[in-house]
Design an enzyme around this catalytic site. Sequence first.
Site, PDB file in Angstrom:
ATOM      1  N   ASN A 284      -5.388   3.696   4.167  1.00 46.36           N
ATOM      2  CA  ASN A 284      -4.279   3.803   5.229  1.00 46.36           C
ATOM      3  C   ASN A 284      -3.837   5.513   5.043  1.00 46.36           C
ATOM      4  O   ASN A 284      -3.134   5.868   6.148  1.00 46.36           O
ATOM      5  CB  ASN A 284      -3.119   2.966   4.285  1.00 46.36           C
ATOM      6  CG  ASN A 284      -2.910   1.737   5.020  1.00 46.36           C
ATOM      7  OD1 ASN A 284      -4.034   1.280   5.751  1.00 46.36           O
ATOM      8  ND2 ASN A 284      -2.371   0.762   4.370  1.00 46.36           N
TER       9      ASN A 284
ATOM     10  N   GLU B  18      -8.022  -2.994  -1.850  1.00 49.10           N
ATOM     11  CA  GLU B  18      -8.062  -1.862  -2.903  1.00 49.10           C
ATOM     12  C   GLU B  18      -7.342  -2.531  -4.112  1.00 49.10           C
ATOM     13  O   GLU B  18      -6.298  -2.960  -4.355  1.00 49.10           O
ATOM     14  CB  GLU B  18      -7.105  -0.785  -2.106  1.00 49.10           C
ATOM     15  CG  GLU B  18      -8.076  -0.055  -1.109  1.00 49.10           C
ATOM     16  CD  GLU B  18      -7.200   0.776  -0.021  1.00 49.10           C
ATOM     17  OE1 GLU B  18      -7.806   1.844   0.330  1.00 49.10           O
ATOM     18  OE2 GLU B  18      -5.888   0.555   0.078  1.00 49.10           O
TER      19      GLU B  18
ATOM     20  N   HIS C 119      -4.457  -4.493  -2.944  1.00 47.41           N
ATOM     21  CA  HIS C 119      -3.907  -4.352  -1.547  1.00 47.41           C
ATOM     22  C   HIS C 119      -5.053  -4.928  -0.686  1.00 47.41           C
ATOM     23  O   HIS C 119      -6.203  -4.717  -0.305  1.00 47.41           O
ATOM     24  CB  HIS C 119      -3.821  -2.885  -1.174  1.00 47.41           C
ATOM     25  CG  HIS C 119      -3.714  -2.716   0.371  1.00 47.41           C
ATOM     26  ND1 HIS C 119      -4.275  -1.645   0.995  1.00 47.41           N
ATOM     27  CD2 HIS C 119      -2.675  -3.352   1.206  1.00 47.41           C
ATOM     28  CE1 HIS C 119      -3.920  -1.666   2.302  1.00 47.41           C
ATOM     29  NE2 HIS C 119      -2.884  -2.710   2.239  1.00 47.41           N
TER      30      HIS C 119
ATOM     31  N   SER D  40       0.989  -1.229   0.022  1.00 46.56           N
ATOM     32  CA  SER D  40       0.058   0.026  -0.130  1.00 46.56           C
ATOM     33  C   SER D  40       0.844   1.116   0.027  1.00 46.56           C
ATOM     34  O   SER D  40       0.214   2.541   0.110  1.00 46.56           O
ATOM     35  CB  SER D  40      -1.007   0.024   1.380  1.00 46.56           C
ATOM     36  OG  SER D  40      -0.192   0.232   2.248  1.00 46.56           O
TER      37      SER D  40
END
Length: 292
Positions: A193, A154, A142, A121
């Site tokens: 994140n 993701e 991800h 990520s």
Amino acid sequence: MPNKIEKVGVIGAGTMGSQIAMVCALGGYSVTLQDVSKDNLKKGRLMLDEQMKKRVSKGRLTRESAEEAFSRIHFTASLDELSDADFIIEAIVEKLEIKRELFSKLDKLAPAHAIIATNSSTIVSSKLADATGRSEKVCNVHFFNPALVMELVEVVRGPHTSAETAETAMEFVKSINKYPVLLNKEISGFVANRILGKLMDEAVYLLENGIASHEDIDLVCRKALNHPIGPFALMDLTGIDVNYLVRMQRYKESGDERDKPSRIVQEKYEKGELGRKTGKGFYTYTAAEAKV
């Protein structure tokens, strides 16, 4: 799917790689889980065995389904055994040059149609794609930790990634019973994140400036914000080394001092206090608690 996927390769038998492999196996795919360390492969197998037994005991999975999923996973230390994979997911250490070296090897090894994805990520796929001769088939996919539990994935389409690759990745994620979100532009940290990083930065600021203890900051996040886990307990769960390496990578890219790891994270990294995996991080864990 735009491209038919039958065999999946996962590289890295750590917590994330092992669980991603099992998620794919539970989705019905034949999976090859590779790691250069036979010890990591052994630990990954044991961890998955414990996770599956827990699921069976709680009635979330039948014993037959668990056994069938295990039978679909082939554990190996040989990268050559991914030569027939249709979809490869890299889940190794967050170090750019090591990933680039691996992607170059995979490009020569994997079939021409194979998609090569990174679970990172932090390191966007455009930093890896030119290490291959198939940049249009490279993207980020991800998963979140723990991959067996977390439902969202993701999928990030870099400027080099073809529409077909992005669509194939999205359909693949759906086929393993996860919810995919497509990001049409690369950005370090992606969506989840980046939002979480702001929370963690503020939590560390409050701790380092003596505003409140890490226990109380976690308590506030759980009881006032209704988060299932506090930021410091979460860092222990995902690994303080991961947090450190991610921030160092971001600092190398930006040169911005604000992107460097916090003082307390750096101290714990240097001491080897990496969270649950070492038995101590912001919290101290018994042997049973340390198992992720």
